[in-house]
Design a protein around this motif. Sequence first.
Motif, mmCIF file in Angstrom:
data_model
loop_
_atom_site.group_PDB
_atom_site.id
_atom_site.type_symbol
_atom_site.label_atom_id
_atom_site.label_comp_id
_atom_site.label_asym_id
_atom_site.label_seq_id
_atom_site.Cartn_x
_atom_site.Cartn_y
_atom_site.Cartn_z
ATOM 1 N N THR A 149 0.827 -1.059 -0.034
ATOM 2 C CA THR A 149 0.070 -0.058 0.078
ATOM 3 C C THR A 149 0.639 1.179 0.003
ATOM 4 O O THR A 149 2.110 1.318 0.279
ATOM 5 N N TYR A 150 0.290 2.384 -0.252
ATOM 6 C CA TYR A 150 0.848 3.699 -0.331
ATOM 7 C C TYR A 150 1.334 3.975 1.175
ATOM 8 O O TYR A 150 2.165 4.774 1.348
ATOM 9 N N GLU A 151 0.622 3.702 1.995
ATOM 10 C CA GLU A 151 0.897 3.984 3.390
ATOM 11 C C GLU A 151 2.248 3.206 3.869
ATOM 12 O O GLU A 151 2.895 3.641 4.456
ATOM 13 N N ASP A 152 2.314 1.962 3.550
ATOM 14 C CA ASP A 152 3.493 1.065 3.753
ATOM 15 C C ASP A 152 4.822 1.742 3.156
ATOM 16 O O ASP A 152 5.963 1.693 3.518
ATOM 17 N N TRP A 153 4.719 2.300 1.757
ATOM 18 C CA TRP A 153 5.655 2.969 1.215
ATOM 19 C C TRP A 153 6.053 4.205 1.935
ATOM 20 O O TRP A 153 7.265 4.480 2.215
ATOM 21 N N ALA A 154 5.137 4.787 2.381
ATOM 22 C CA ALA A 154 5.522 6.198 3.229
ATOM 23 C C ALA A 154 6.221 5.759 4.436
ATOM 24 O O ALA A 154 7.339 6.509 4.785
ATOM 25 N N SER A 155 5.854 4.636 5.113
ATOM 26 C CA SER A 155 6.526 4.190 6.259
ATOM 27 C C SER A 155 7.844 3.720 6.024
ATOM 28 O O SER A 155 8.958 4.099 6.745
ATOM 29 N N ILE A 156 8.203 2.964 4.904
ATOM 30 C CA ILE A 156 9.498 2.456 4.784
ATOM 31 C C ILE A 156 10.472 3.580 4.405
ATOM 32 O O ILE A 156 11.498 3.709 4.941
ATOM 33 N N TYR A 157 9.904 4.631 3.632
ATOM 34 C CA TYR A 157 10.776 5.796 3.132
ATOM 35 C C TYR A 157 11.113 6.727 4.439
ATOM 36 O O TYR A 157 12.340 6.916 4.567
ATOM 37 N N LYS A 254 6.388 23.662 18.228
ATOM 38 C CA LYS A 254 6.145 22.087 18.624
ATOM 39 C C LYS A 254 5.270 21.663 17.745
ATOM 40 O O LYS A 254 4.380 21.857 17.038
ATOM 41 N N THR A 255 5.702 20.422 17.045
ATOM 42 C CA THR A 255 4.936 19.622 15.850
ATOM 43 C C THR A 255 3.847 19.209 16.496
ATOM 44 O O THR A 255 3.721 18.285 17.582
ATOM 45 N N VAL A 256 2.757 19.407 15.997
ATOM 46 C CA VAL A 256 1.382 18.849 16.112
ATOM 47 C C VAL A 256 0.981 17.495 15.226
ATOM 48 O O VAL A 256 0.904 16.340 15.834
ATOM 49 N N LYS A 257 1.380 17.545 14.120
ATOM 50 C CA LYS A 257 1.395 16.411 13.164
ATOM 51 C C LYS A 257 2.651 16.313 12.201
ATOM 52 O O LYS A 257 2.586 17.441 11.605
ATOM 53 N N GLU A 258 2.848 15.271 12.096
ATOM 54 C CA GLU A 258 4.225 15.053 10.931
ATOM 55 C C GLU A 258 3.659 14.008 9.840
ATOM 56 O O GLU A 258 3.837 13.122 10.430
ATOM 57 N N ASP A 259 3.329 14.489 8.799
ATOM 58 C CA ASP A 259 2.595 13.539 8.013
ATOM 59 C C ASP A 259 3.391 13.768 6.609
ATOM 60 O O ASP A 259 4.124 14.644 6.286
ATOM 61 N N THR A 260 2.902 12.695 5.500
ATOM 62 C CA THR A 260 3.376 12.820 4.208
ATOM 63 C C THR A 260 2.206 12.823 3.242
ATOM 64 O O THR A 260 1.462 12.287 3.612
#
Length: 516
Positions: A149-157, A254-260
């Motif tokens: 999945t695209y979530e898996d790829w974001a996590s691996i990256y 301060k970071t509230v959310k760090e997303d891609t």
Amino acid sequence: MAEIKILWVDDEIDLLRPHIIFLEKKGYTVDTCTNGTDAIDKIDQENFDIVFLDENMPGISGLETLMVIKEKRPTLPIVMITKSEEELIMEDAIGSQISDYLIKPVNPNQILLSLKKNLDNSRLVSEKTTSNYQQEFRKISMDLMDVRTYEDWASIYRKLLYWELELEKIQDEGMIQILETQKKEANSLFFKFVKNNYEDWFYEDEKPIMSHTAFKKYIYPKMKEGERSVLLMIDNLRFDQWKILEPLIHEHYKTVKEDTYYAILPTATQYARNAFFAGLMPLEIEKRFPDKWLNDTDEGGKNMFEKDFLLDQIKRLGLQVNVNYTKISSLAQGRKFVDNFKNITTSNHFTAVVYNFVDMLSHSRTEMEVIKELASTDKSYRSLTLSWFKNSPLFDIIKMAAKSGLKLYVTTDHGTINVNNPTKLVGDKNTSLNLRYKQGKSLSYQKRDVYAVQDPHDVFLPKVNVSSSYVFAKEDLFFAYPNNFNHYVKYYRNTYQHGGISLEEMIIPFIELEPK
């Protein structure tokens, strides 16, 4: 263990004989003295690896001795030992750049721990980091075989980038080379994933947040609640560059959310950034704004109407807020915005700032030899970005936004990749010029090296003419024409480009921050 020489300074040194014997049995060499004057003389005559210094001694005090030693040997680690827990004494010692602080009575294990922390720290961290990555290497390798999945790829990256930055700290070239090999494998598999799934993302419910949906997903809900905010879109900012800027920004936010999210194809400014501000894919922008969309081969700036696109999207979302849009492409423009920051943010609920420095840096690296030398690797490219940022108007904007209590969003339109391998392509004179993607008709290319889209409308891209197609380069490839091939390859190899398919170009940061 190489000989480690310790100087221990204490007016009651005889009482510490058991500690000294303990250290000598561990292989350390310990020299002693009972006052600050003798300690300073010894420092002048011999080289020591560390000093244990009593704070309360007759004659020259421990703090006075500390300051003299630091003047003579600024890098020599000094551990202050004291009976007092008074805050003022601790602050004075810490302000004088001690390496550690121990309260009497000390035990041998405290001393040993302080030695390891100050003298063996680099080796211990290096060994632990290497060991941890070796374990994680096997796990990532297995995950790569099972990613779906695209979530898996974001996590691996993100995992790969984490280990790249950790290994960079310990400068283990062997491990870094192993990581680079793993990143190449990941990019090869990621290309296949995108090639097989990209078109479906526009027609299925399960799809990543992309350029044209990011504003609605991340910013719209907060604007709807009435929060005043600043969006910083730093053109060409990769996730690894965000990570090296993050500690400086965290002094104020301060970071509230760090997303891609995923940049659309082509991963190029005129496509991805227009899509972000319009909330529409390029084909939809062309239909809605036929007089404001320019294709690759059209004359004129391709990002001249981002403010119009942004205002239109906000209106479609049903928001009624005052908006400022500013594009900064030079130091003078940046300083001017800083000077007017308070007036701009006071009179507008939402302030969008596009900052073009990182994009200019990557292009300058192609054109200027001095920049090529300063940013010859990803590590030096990150370092150059950080050096610029520390003294830039962009950092001033962030500090002023924090003082004004404004929410901050940091993002980009696409990333970039260091290209090293050419792939041949032939097209007519109207073929687009980008090195990582091509738009044109009758394109001839190596099929294994590209994701080809024969009908651009399938992925919501415009057509210049009825037979137009797009091709996107994989991994770290760049397109080169057969004519004058060797010159072309020599000029563009090891430069930073964007427009194609790689983890670095497509998986990009979106950060939500609140002032401290």
